[in-house]
Design a protein around this motif. Sequence first.
Motif, PDB file in Angstrom:
ATOM      1  N   ARG A 240      43.521  72.912  17.378  1.00 37.72           N
ATOM      2  CA  ARG A 240      44.011  72.298  18.590  1.00 37.72           C
ATOM      3  C   ARG A 240      44.470  71.102  18.425  1.00 37.72           C
ATOM      4  O   ARG A 240      43.636  70.171  17.688  1.00 37.72           O
TER       5      ARG A 240
ATOM      6  N   VAL B  81      42.210  68.181  16.520  1.00 42.18           N
ATOM      7  CA  VAL B  81      40.819  67.801  16.834  1.00 42.18           C
ATOM      8  C   VAL B  81      39.967  68.721  16.380  1.00 42.18           C
ATOM      9  O   VAL B  81      38.810  68.214  16.078  1.00 42.18           O
ATOM     10  N   GLN B  82      40.128  69.960  16.206  1.00 35.90           N
ATOM     11  CA  GLN B  82      39.278  70.803  15.631  1.00 35.90           C
ATOM     12  C   GLN B  82      39.926  72.239  15.414  1.00 35.90           C
ATOM     13  O   GLN B  82      40.943  72.523  15.961  1.00 35.90           O
TER      14      GLN B  82
ATOM     15  N   SER C 175      37.719  75.065  14.765  1.00 32.66           N
ATOM     16  CA  SER C 175      36.741  75.944  15.090  1.00 32.66           C
ATOM     17  C   SER C 175      35.755  75.306  16.168  1.00 32.66           C
ATOM     18  O   SER C 175      36.499  75.108  17.342  1.00 32.66           O
ATOM     19  N   SER C 176      34.693  75.138  15.847  1.00 32.03           N
ATOM     20  CA  SER C 176      34.175  74.247  16.969  1.00 32.03           C
ATOM     21  C   SER C 176      33.621  72.859  16.367  1.00 32.03           C
ATOM     22  O   SER C 176      33.448  72.857  14.844  1.00 32.03           O
ATOM     23  N   ILE C 177      33.774  71.686  16.847  1.00 32.88           N
ATOM     24  CA  ILE C 177      33.397  70.394  16.475  1.00 32.88           C
ATOM     25  C   ILE C 177      31.875  70.172  15.831  1.00 32.88           C
ATOM     26  O   ILE C 177      31.956  69.817  14.843  1.00 32.88           O
ATOM     27  N   ILE C 178      30.995  71.146  16.521  1.00 32.59           N
ATOM     28  CA  ILE C 178      29.613  71.097  16.048  1.00 32.59           C
ATOM     29  C   ILE C 178      29.491  71.680  14.636  1.00 32.59           C
ATOM     30  O   ILE C 178      28.934  70.919  13.713  1.00 32.59           O
TER      31      ILE C 178
ATOM     32  N   GLY D  55      37.666  65.650  16.035  1.00 38.18           N
ATOM     33  CA  GLY D  55      36.543  65.704  16.869  1.00 38.18           C
ATOM     34  C   GLY D  55      35.406  65.442  15.863  1.00 38.18           C
ATOM     35  O   GLY D  55      34.415  64.564  16.273  1.00 38.18           O
TER      36      GLY D  55
ATOM     37  N   ASP E 151      31.880  73.793  22.301  1.00 32.84           N
ATOM     38  CA  ASP E 151      30.854  72.995  21.980  1.00 32.84           C
ATOM     39  C   ASP E 151      30.037  72.210  23.248  1.00 32.84           C
ATOM     40  O   ASP E 151      30.074  71.221  23.366  1.00 32.84           O
TER      41      ASP E 151
ATOM     42  N   LYS F 299      33.025  66.621  23.233  1.00 28.62           N
ATOM     43  CA  LYS F 299      33.644  65.532  23.440  1.00 28.62           C
ATOM     44  C   LYS F 299      33.773  65.023  24.877  1.00 28.62           C
ATOM     45  O   LYS F 299      34.113  63.886  25.025  1.00 28.62           O
TER      46      LYS F 299
END
Lengths: 386, 135
Positions: free
Chosen positions: A23, A34-35, A37-40, A248, B41, B67
């Motif tokens: 993304r 910014v990511q 897959s997933s930020i976490i 992210g 997320d 975010k």
Amino acid sequence: MEASDGTIQKTPLYQWHKDHGARIVDFAGWAMPVQYSSIIQEHETTRTTGGLADISHMGRLRFEGPGAAVFLAELLTRRVADMTLGQIRYSLVTNDSGGIMDDVLVGYYHNAQGQPYYVVVVNASNRQKIVDWVHKHLPRERAEAPGNEVLFTDVTHLWAMFAIQGPRSVVLLQPLIEVDLRSMKYYRGAQVRLLHPAAQRQGGIISRTGYTGEDGFELALGAPIAAAFWEVLVEMGEPLGVRPTGLGARDTLRLEAGMPLYGHELCEKTNPFEAGLGFACHLVGYDFPGRDALLKLEKEPQRRTRVGLQLEGRRPAREHCDIYAGETLAGKTTSGTMSPTLKVPIAMGYVSPEFSQTGTQLLIDVRGRKEPARVVELPFYQRKTK
Amino acid sequence: MKPEELLYSKTHEWVAIATDEAGAKVATVGISAFALEALTDLVFVDLPQVGRSVSAGEPFGEIESVKAVSDLYSPVDGEIVEVNSTLVDQLETLSDDPYTSGWFVKIRIADETALSGLMDHAAYQKQCEQEMADE
């Protein structure tokens, strides 16, 4: 090449990011992932195995010539003239009133011919401002002063830069770097050969630095070889569980590590002492812009101080939330998120010194509702060291 | 519930209309898979109390990702009659099953005017495609 015409800047990995489902967002005039897959997930990967991040948007300013050391000593808040080969220091650039213009890393290296040079890594959002500031303090007569010449080059677009962070970063990088990384100390670096055909016999600058709170490295290398070398890292990282990560995760990682981010914790109205960055100001010796102001500020009582905050509930505070001590306005938050590691909402902010003691109970106004929070020690997260 | 059979707001809430025992229309409200995918997320959801009155276009709750925070907007005028409080501790339900177990609130509709402003699935799909293209 510049963003001054309004076009967005791209790193040498831009196409790679796009091709791999990133993304993309505009960050300080750069199209950045910014990511993926997933930020976490990317956050946890960095903490448990390792994360690769494209940080080519960071500004890289190179200084060389016999006058470079003194010039930098007279520009930066930190001592520079006594730096030894391979040493890196965190420093600030302050304006004449002692306000923070940027926070930077300055490194001292030798090139393949043994010629010394300095690299100052600046925030993407501040690059043009710092370049202008350098030019202001480096008029032609100073740059060309016989015997004290200073050659300044903004090499941001000539080089790319990667962050390789996490417990497996040494294992991943060692086969690709000619120096012994295990014995490289924190805040040390070197210009090195890159041991892979993808590097086309070119070198890079490796340093044991980072912005995640993990062990790790940052690698600067020529823009033309960057994409190929990145792919080598991704491929070799795969079996180690090391994955690409976006901005992210970089933000949540630095926040857990209690590291300030320019534009959030730091701005030109922030002085180094309230930000907890007094250690980066060396006020005796070389004169630099803001030194006199800092000498004065150092003796004055602080108006406010940077603290870590942990919220008691589940509702995260973000930046710009008012902080209260009972009914009294005590300060404002500058960053906040749900901590992926600690699984509680964390924030940083500035409060009046009387409310800055660890354990102080405060209230944070999160969009109209006051959420209980308490002052906690920074960093929120500290990695276990052997 | 099948996404094709739902109504949608411009702000990505989905709405299913049913009639209760008393004959009143009740809207079940959630958010679309498209919106959830954009948020990613999820870390927190804040839902209202039963009994609260809501107006179409006004926030009734919040959903937060790592975010950012986003408001949840009521697609209709009415009163909150039920809240899916299990979501608060099981945010994964939202992405696992956004159109059935992932509902947020049920609203007894007081005024049906706002219903005419909602989109059917095809129109909503078009809006999502447009948003993707604008990115």
